[in-house]
Design an enzyme around this catalytic site. Structure first.
Site, PDB file in Angstrom:
ATOM      1  N   TYR A  62       9.845  72.522 -16.560  1.00 23.24           N
ATOM      2  CA  TYR A  62       9.838  71.272 -17.325  1.00 23.24           C
ATOM      3  C   TYR A  62       8.633  70.470 -16.846  1.00 23.24           C
ATOM      4  O   TYR A  62       7.736  71.034 -16.216  1.00 23.24           O
ATOM      5  CB  TYR A  62      11.199  70.593 -17.027  1.00 23.24           C
ATOM      6  CG  TYR A  62      11.558  69.447 -17.919  1.00 23.24           C
ATOM      7  CD1 TYR A  62      11.842  69.648 -19.261  1.00 23.24           C
ATOM      8  CD2 TYR A  62      11.652  68.151 -17.422  1.00 23.24           C
ATOM      9  CE1 TYR A  62      12.190  68.580 -20.090  1.00 23.24           C
ATOM     10  CE2 TYR A  62      11.997  67.090 -18.235  1.00 23.24           C
ATOM     11  CZ  TYR A  62      12.265  67.314 -19.570  1.00 23.24           C
ATOM     12  OH  TYR A  62      12.605  66.260 -20.372  1.00 23.24           O
ATOM     13  N   ARG A 108       1.893  65.810 -30.311  1.00 22.89           N
ATOM     14  CA  ARG A 108       1.771  64.879 -29.170  1.00 22.89           C
ATOM     15  C   ARG A 108       2.561  65.492 -28.024  1.00 22.89           C
ATOM     16  O   ARG A 108       3.713  65.164 -27.819  1.00 22.89           O
ATOM     17  CB  ARG A 108       2.301  63.502 -29.586  1.00 22.89           C
ATOM     18  CG  ARG A 108       2.051  62.368 -28.660  1.00 22.89           C
ATOM     19  CD  ARG A 108       2.856  62.406 -27.364  1.00 22.89           C
ATOM     20  NE  ARG A 108       4.162  61.816 -27.409  1.00 22.89           N
ATOM     21  CZ  ARG A 108       5.211  62.262 -26.703  1.00 22.89           C
ATOM     22  NH1 ARG A 108       5.137  63.331 -25.924  1.00 22.89           N
ATOM     23  NH2 ARG A 108       6.380  61.665 -26.792  1.00 22.89           N
ATOM     24  N   LYS A 117      12.736  72.463 -22.784  1.00 21.94           N
ATOM     25  CA  LYS A 117      13.877  71.577 -23.064  1.00 21.94           C
ATOM     26  C   LYS A 117      15.148  72.405 -23.203  1.00 21.94           C
ATOM     27  O   LYS A 117      16.221  72.016 -22.745  1.00 21.94           O
ATOM     28  CB  LYS A 117      13.639  70.783 -24.358  1.00 21.94           C
ATOM     29  CG  LYS A 117      12.485  69.786 -24.279  1.00 21.94           C
ATOM     30  CD  LYS A 117      12.919  68.388 -23.898  1.00 21.94           C
ATOM     31  CE  LYS A 117      11.715  67.506 -23.619  1.00 21.94           C
ATOM     32  NZ  LYS A 117      12.044  66.180 -23.095  1.00 21.94           N
ATOM     33  N   GLU A 131      11.010  66.978 -31.064  1.00 21.26           N
ATOM     34  CA  GLU A 131      10.373  66.720 -29.772  1.00 21.26           C
ATOM     35  C   GLU A 131       8.862  66.671 -29.911  1.00 21.26           C
ATOM     36  O   GLU A 131       8.251  67.567 -30.518  1.00 21.26           O
ATOM     37  CB  GLU A 131      10.779  67.849 -28.811  1.00 21.26           C
ATOM     38  CG  GLU A 131      10.487  67.564 -27.368  1.00 21.26           C
ATOM     39  CD  GLU A 131      11.332  66.457 -26.761  1.00 21.26           C
ATOM     40  OE1 GLU A 131      12.559  66.484 -26.886  1.00 21.26           O
ATOM     41  OE2 GLU A 131      10.740  65.545 -26.157  1.00 21.26           O
ATOM     42  N   ASP A 132       8.269  65.654 -29.357  1.00 20.50           N
ATOM     43  CA  ASP A 132       6.815  65.540 -29.238  1.00 20.50           C
ATOM     44  C   ASP A 132       6.071  65.628 -30.573  1.00 20.50           C
ATOM     45  O   ASP A 132       5.062  66.338 -30.701  1.00 20.50           O
ATOM     46  CB  ASP A 132       6.290  66.547 -28.195  1.00 20.50           C
ATOM     47  CG  ASP A 132       6.687  66.142 -26.775  1.00 20.50           C
ATOM     48  OD1 ASP A 132       7.526  65.219 -26.635  1.00 20.50           O
ATOM     49  OD2 ASP A 132       6.176  66.730 -25.811  1.00 20.50           O
ATOM     50  N   ASP A 176      14.234  63.024 -29.621  1.00 22.02           N
ATOM     51  CA  ASP A 176      14.432  62.788 -28.190  1.00 22.02           C
ATOM     52  C   ASP A 176      13.462  61.744 -27.649  1.00 22.02           C
ATOM     53  O   ASP A 176      13.831  60.915 -26.814  1.00 22.02           O
ATOM     54  CB  ASP A 176      14.244  64.135 -27.479  1.00 22.02           C
ATOM     55  CG  ASP A 176      14.435  64.035 -25.985  1.00 22.02           C
ATOM     56  OD1 ASP A 176      15.340  63.306 -25.561  1.00 22.02           O
ATOM     57  OD2 ASP A 176      13.690  64.716 -25.254  1.00 22.02           O
ATOM     58  N   ASP A 177      12.207  61.767 -28.105  1.00 19.35           N
ATOM     59  CA  ASP A 177      11.206  60.832 -27.566  1.00 19.35           C
ATOM     60  C   ASP A 177      11.533  59.403 -27.953  1.00 19.35           C
ATOM     61  O   ASP A 177      11.310  58.473 -27.185  1.00 19.35           O
ATOM     62  CB  ASP A 177       9.809  61.210 -28.063  1.00 19.35           C
ATOM     63  CG  ASP A 177       9.438  62.585 -27.577  1.00 19.35           C
ATOM     64  OD1 ASP A 177       9.259  62.746 -26.367  1.00 19.35           O
ATOM     65  OD2 ASP A 177       9.383  63.513 -28.404  1.00 19.35           O
ATOM     66  N   ASN A 237       4.131  61.070 -19.038  1.00 17.46           N
ATOM     67  CA  ASN A 237       4.064  62.436 -18.507  1.00 17.46           C
ATOM     68  C   ASN A 237       2.790  63.122 -18.969  1.00 17.46           C
ATOM     69  O   ASN A 237       2.226  62.728 -19.987  1.00 17.46           O
ATOM     70  CB  ASN A 237       5.261  63.245 -19.038  1.00 17.46           C
ATOM     71  CG  ASN A 237       6.583  62.693 -18.546  1.00 17.46           C
ATOM     72  OD1 ASN A 237       6.717  62.376 -17.393  1.00 17.46           O
ATOM     73  ND2 ASN A 237       7.534  62.578 -19.449  1.00 17.46           N
TER      74      ASN A 237
HETATM   75  N1  LIG Z   1       9.776  59.618 -19.322  1.00 16.70           N
HETATM   76  C1  LIG Z   1      10.218  60.017 -20.489  1.00 16.70           C
HETATM   77  O1  LIG Z   1      11.381  60.407 -20.642  1.00 16.70           O
HETATM   78  C2  LIG Z   1       9.287  59.984 -21.680  1.00 16.70           C
HETATM   79  C3  LIG Z   1       9.817  60.129 -22.964  1.00 16.70           C
HETATM   80  C4  LIG Z   1       8.966  60.089 -24.068  1.00 16.70           C
HETATM   81  C5  LIG Z   1       7.607  59.919 -23.880  1.00 16.70           C
HETATM   82  N2  LIG Z   1       7.134  59.829 -22.618  1.00 16.70           N
HETATM   83  C6  LIG Z   1       5.695  59.683 -22.382  1.00 16.70           C
HETATM   84  O2  LIG Z   1       5.226  58.481 -22.942  1.00 16.70           O
HETATM   85  C7  LIG Z   1       3.872  58.622 -23.316  1.00 16.70           C
HETATM   86  C8  LIG Z   1       3.696  58.058 -24.721  1.00 16.70           C
HETATM   87  O3  LIG Z   1       4.471  58.759 -25.657  1.00 16.70           O
HETATM   88  P1  LIG Z   1       4.528  58.259 -27.177  1.00 16.70           P
HETATM   89  O4  LIG Z   1       5.279  59.270 -27.945  1.00 16.70           O
HETATM   90  O5  LIG Z   1       5.006  56.862 -27.257  1.00 16.70           O
HETATM   91  O6  LIG Z   1       2.983  58.324 -27.545  1.00 16.70           O
HETATM   92  P2  LIG Z   1       2.205  57.555 -28.688  1.00 16.70           P
HETATM   93  O7  LIG Z   1       0.904  58.217 -28.827  1.00 16.70           O
HETATM   94  O8  LIG Z   1       3.097  57.438 -29.889  1.00 16.70           O
HETATM   95  O9  LIG Z   1       1.996  56.089 -28.104  1.00 16.70           O
HETATM   96  C9  LIG Z   1       1.113  55.738 -27.081  1.00 16.70           C
HETATM   97  C10 LIG Z   1       0.949  54.226 -27.106  1.00 16.70           C
HETATM   98  O10 LIG Z   1       0.243  53.825 -25.955  1.00 16.70           O
HETATM   99  C11 LIG Z   1      -0.761  52.897 -26.349  1.00 16.70           C
HETATM  100  N3  LIG Z   1      -1.841  52.842 -25.365  1.00 16.70           N
HETATM  101  C12 LIG Z   1      -2.915  53.671 -25.236  1.00 16.70           C
HETATM  102  N4  LIG Z   1      -3.708  53.254 -24.245  1.00 16.70           N
HETATM  103  C13 LIG Z   1      -3.141  52.138 -23.722  1.00 16.70           C
HETATM  104  C14 LIG Z   1      -3.504  51.228 -22.695  1.00 16.70           C
HETATM  105  N5  LIG Z   1      -4.610  51.403 -21.983  1.00 16.70           N
HETATM  106  N6  LIG Z   1      -2.678  50.182 -22.434  1.00 16.70           N
HETATM  107  C15 LIG Z   1      -1.540  49.999 -23.140  1.00 16.70           C
HETATM  108  N7  LIG Z   1      -1.151  50.829 -24.139  1.00 16.70           N
HETATM  109  C16 LIG Z   1      -1.943  51.881 -24.426  1.00 16.70           C
HETATM  110  C17 LIG Z   1      -1.199  53.377 -27.710  1.00 16.70           C
HETATM  111  O11 LIG Z   1      -1.901  52.395 -28.433  1.00 16.70           O
HETATM  112  C18 LIG Z   1       0.170  53.706 -28.308  1.00 16.70           C
HETATM  113  O12 LIG Z   1       0.771  52.524 -28.785  1.00 16.70           O
HETATM  114  C19 LIG Z   1       3.540  60.104 -23.160  1.00 16.70           C
HETATM  115  O13 LIG Z   1       2.818  60.287 -21.961  1.00 16.70           O
HETATM  116  C20 LIG Z   1       4.874  60.774 -23.027  1.00 16.70           C
HETATM  117  O14 LIG Z   1       4.819  61.906 -22.183  1.00 16.70           O
HETATM  118  C21 LIG Z   1       7.935  59.844 -21.515  1.00 16.70           C
HETATM  119  O1  LIG Z   2       9.188  66.073 -21.800  1.00 16.55           O
HETATM  120  C1  LIG Z   2       9.379  65.182 -20.975  1.00 16.55           C
HETATM  121  O2  LIG Z   2       9.318  65.378 -19.755  1.00 16.55           O
HETATM  122  C2  LIG Z   2       9.786  63.798 -21.415  1.00 16.55           C
HETATM  123  C3  LIG Z   2       9.393  63.407 -22.779  1.00 16.55           C
HETATM  124  O3  LIG Z   2      10.096  64.091 -23.760  1.00 16.55           O
HETATM  125  C4  LIG Z   2       7.918  63.432 -23.039  1.00 16.55           C
HETATM  126  O4  LIG Z   2       7.546  63.722 -24.166  1.00 16.55           O
HETATM  127  O5  LIG Z   2       7.164  63.118 -22.130  1.00 16.55           O
HETATM  128 MG   LIG Z   3       9.038  64.590 -25.434  1.00 14.82          MG
END
Ligand SMILES: NC(=O)c1ccc[n+]([C@@H]2O[C@H](COP(=O)([O-])OP(=O)(O)OC[C@H]3O[C@@H](n4cnc5c(N)ncnc54)[C@H](O)[C@@H]3O)[C@@H](O)[C@H]2O)c1
Ligand SMILES: O=C(O)C[C@H](O)C(=O)O
Ligand SMILES: [Mg+2]
Length: 611
Positions: free
Chosen positions: A136, A189, A207, A278-279, A301-302, A455
């Site tokens: 993962y 993504r 996953k 997902e993603d 999930d996201d 991540n």
């Molecule tokens: N921990 C978790 O469980 C989890 C779950 C889902 C997503 N994520 C992570 O979150 C991140 C974003 O995912 P997403 O689906 O929302 O992506 P996304 O591309 O939809 O959104 C990214 C956002 O970040 C903004 N951004 C870019 N640069 C920035 C900056 N310097 N300052 C502030 N904002 C900025 C963008 O404008 C956009 O609004 C990814 O790295 C993903 O791995 C983590």
């Molecule tokens: O895949 C992960 O570890 C969490 C989340 O779904 C992500 O997109 O970052």
């Molecule tokens: Mg994800």
């Protein structure tokens, strides 16, 4: 004489086994089952393969004699041998770059997965804390980036833009009779790594491994899926080894037509399967969620899983301050990232605030959030604001902090707002830099919380070392990818919590499946989040521990909460031989017990009947 008798009995066995249930259908039936394969076909089927642990009776009766070394090993010996080779790999690669070590570990696990699923899933279940970072995040990100080079054999299904009109028949190419859980991506993504096209298939695979390990979904009934609609990643398009369609991504109606056809095909063959999106890049994450959530049993999930985990973390941060939960409505929260995950979190957090007593003073207008995207603070002055984001844009009312203008930088916002929580879902590594974290030290909270949820590890907004150094020892830290705890001296520990949707999606998927719900409602998701939020004890929270380790125990609780919410909303239709009435008659404890009992556990089952 002996030979012809043996030939006759093997013919009879073959005749008998041709009427035996197909692989998968029979596997779930308790007691001895008769496999319809023989010889090398069994050794090459990871579901049936026991390697050197085939007992002599099975070697005799399944045509395996002579195909294996003579000594019969026990499952425990095989287990120990694998763990020993894993540990010696760790020793032998000490000092090598992290990515080399991580990929070597992924390879050894992947080879076991390809060879012997029973042993693979047992080592995964028993060592989930050690192996989750390999199967993962973060290693899965590295695997996706290098997928075309690492590719040895396919796993899951691939539907591409070239398969339009064919998907309804293609879905029947999948060999298992029954599928319960599907994770699908279009690779647009992948974590914070951007568009990885077909290489994103690693995410559904990872996953679903977590589903098997943490939710006990039978691995014969899971299906990872890649929807290859092209890629806009120039590097991949130019890569000679790239395994996906070499064309730009489909857009608009053309794109939706592919996803529609895929969803119809899945539903036609497995109407009760749960589909996890997902993603997907933000626009398609929201569009597909709205399009399908009332028609199919699916969730994103996201958007939705992440929201529940973040909400549990935010409520944990309130408890860590020693305040009652309803004080959540007064917390100031700065969110960096207004994408699918950030907006999902904001929506759920807002809903939670609106349900709390005392909020009636301002209702929907109550805005405790300061949201930034790549262009800085989002205010109502922003042009072309998406309606999902507009709800959180700062205005010009008397409650507003003066001088916080459209596009203000993160450090300006943190300095002026003095938030209780700083949460990152930006996909940009390191943006919670020293200046920002030092500003967090002036937070109005006695336990300032920093959630660097992006991540993989390279994209985390900051590290726990940075937080405990610059914000202070009272800080609370959580990240999407795993970090080690920090020793603060004097025997004190700075806890590096992992705030990842992996605590929730297994329970959401399992609960949805066992409830037999027609669709996954907000109430079911909210029940999952509340269950996670209340899982951690006050004592743990005081220490700065916000989340449990991922385990079957937490999944059983979350799954049961989801089942009960589905029952109370009259959405549950039941699953297998347990109908909605029986589900409704179960107490809370009985539901947890029922969910736990439904989990598959890897053991070698007899492959020949002893009768
Ligand atoms: N921990 C978790 O469980 C989890 C779950 C889902 C997503 N994520 C992570 O979150 C991140 C974003 O995912 P997403 O689906 O929302 O992506 P996304 O591309 O939809 O959104 C990214 C956002 O970040 C903004 N951004 C870019 N640069 C920035 C900056 N310097 N300052 C502030 N904002 C900025 C963008 O404008 C956009 O609004 C990814 O790295 C993903 O791995 C983590
Ligand atoms: O895949 C992960 O570890 C969490 C989340 O779904 C992500 O997109 O970052
Ligand atoms: Mg994800």
């Amino acid at each position: 004489m002996w030979r012809s008798a043996a030939r006759r009995s093997s013919q009879i066995r073959r005749l008998l086994s041709s009427s035996a249930p197909p692989a998968g259908a029979g596997a779930a039936v308790p007691g001895p089952c008769i496999v319809h394969k023989r010889g090398n076909d069994i050794l090459h089927d990871p579901w049936y393969n026991k390697d050197t642990a085939f007992p002599m009776t099975e070697r005799d009766r399944l045509g395996l004699r002579g195909l294996l070394p003579p000594r019969v090993m026990s499952f425990e010996q095989q287990y120990e041998r694998f763990i020993n080779s894993y540990r010696s790999l760790e020793n032998n690669t000490r000092g090598e770059p992290d990515s080399i070590v991580a990929l070597a570990k992924w390879r050894i696990l992947n080879r076991l997965h390809d060879r012997n699923e029973t042993l693979y899933y047992r080592v995964l279940i028993d060592n989930i804390k050690d192996f989750a970072p390999i199967i993962y995040t973060p290693t899965v990100g590295l695997v996706c980036e290098n997928y075309s080079g690492l590719f040895r054999r396919p796993r899951g299904m691939y539907f591409s833009a070239k398969d339009k009109g064919e998907m309804m028949s293609m879905i029947y190419n999948w060999p298992a009779e029954k599928v319960d859980m599907i994770v699908v991506t279009d690779g647009s993504r992948i974590l914070g790594l951007g568009d990885l096209g077909v290489q994103g298939i690693g995410i559904p695979i990872g996953k679903l491994d977590v589903y098997v390990a943490a939710a006990g979904i039978n691995p014969q009934k899971v299906l990872p899926i890649m929807l290859d609609v092209g890629t806009n990643n120039e590097k991949l398009l130019e890569d000679k080894l790239y395994l996906g369609l070499r064309q730009p991504r489909l857009e608009g109606e053309e794109y939706l037509a592919v996803v529609d056809e895929f969803m119809e095909a899945v539903h036609a063959r497995w109407p009760k399967a749960v589909v996890q999106f997902e993603d997907f890049q933000m626009k398609w994450a929201f569009e597909t969620l709205q399009r399908y959530r009332n028609r199919f049993c699916m969730f994103n999930d996201d958007v939705q899983g992440t929201a529940g985990v973040a909400l549990a973390g935010l409520l944990g941060a309130v408890r860590a301050q020693g305040r009652p939960l309803q004080d959540f409505t007064n917390q100031k929260i700065v969110v960096a990232g207004a994408g699918s995950a950030g907006i999902g979190v904001l929506n759920m957090a807002k809903q939670a605030m609106l349900r709390m007593p005392g909020i009636h003073r301002t209702g929907e207008g109550h805005n405790q959030f300061w949201v930034l995207d790549k262009d800085g603070l989002i205010t109502k002055d922003r042009e072309g604001l998406d309606s999902a984001v507009a709800r959180f844009a700062r205005g010009h009312g008397p409650d507003e902090i003066p001088d916080l203008h459209e596009g203000a930088s993160l450090v300006e916002v943190v300095k002026k707002v003095k938030p209780h929580v700083l949460l990152g879902l930006s996909g940009v590594g390191g943006i919670f830099n020293e200046e920002v974290l030092k500003a967090m030290k002036e937070s109005d909270s006695p336990r300032p919380a920093v959630f660097a949820m992006s991540n993989p590890t390279t994209k985390a907004e900051c590290t726990p070392d940075d937080v405990f150094k610059h914000v202070g020892e009272n800080a609370i830290f959580a990240s999407g990818s795993p970090f080690g705890n920090i020793s603060l001296g004097n025997g004190k520990t700075g806890y590096a919590n992992q705030a990842n949707n992996m605590y929730l999606f297994p329970g959401i998927g399992l609960g949805a499946l066992l409830s037999g719900a027609r669709h996954i409602s907000d109430g079911m998701l909210q029940a999952a989040a509340e269950c996670l939020a209340s899982y951690i004890t006050d004592n743990e929270i005081r220490k700065g521990i916000l989340f449990p380790s991922v385990s079957r125990h937490i999944t059983a609780q979350v799954g049961a909460a989801v089942v009960r919410a589905a029952v109370s909303e009259d959405l549950a239709e039941g699953c297998c031989d347990v109908g909605p009435r029986e589900l409704a008659s179960m107490s809370e404890l009985e539901t947890v017990d029922y969910v736990a009992r439904k989990m598959w556990y890897p053991v070698y089952s007899p492959l020949v009947s002893d009768k």
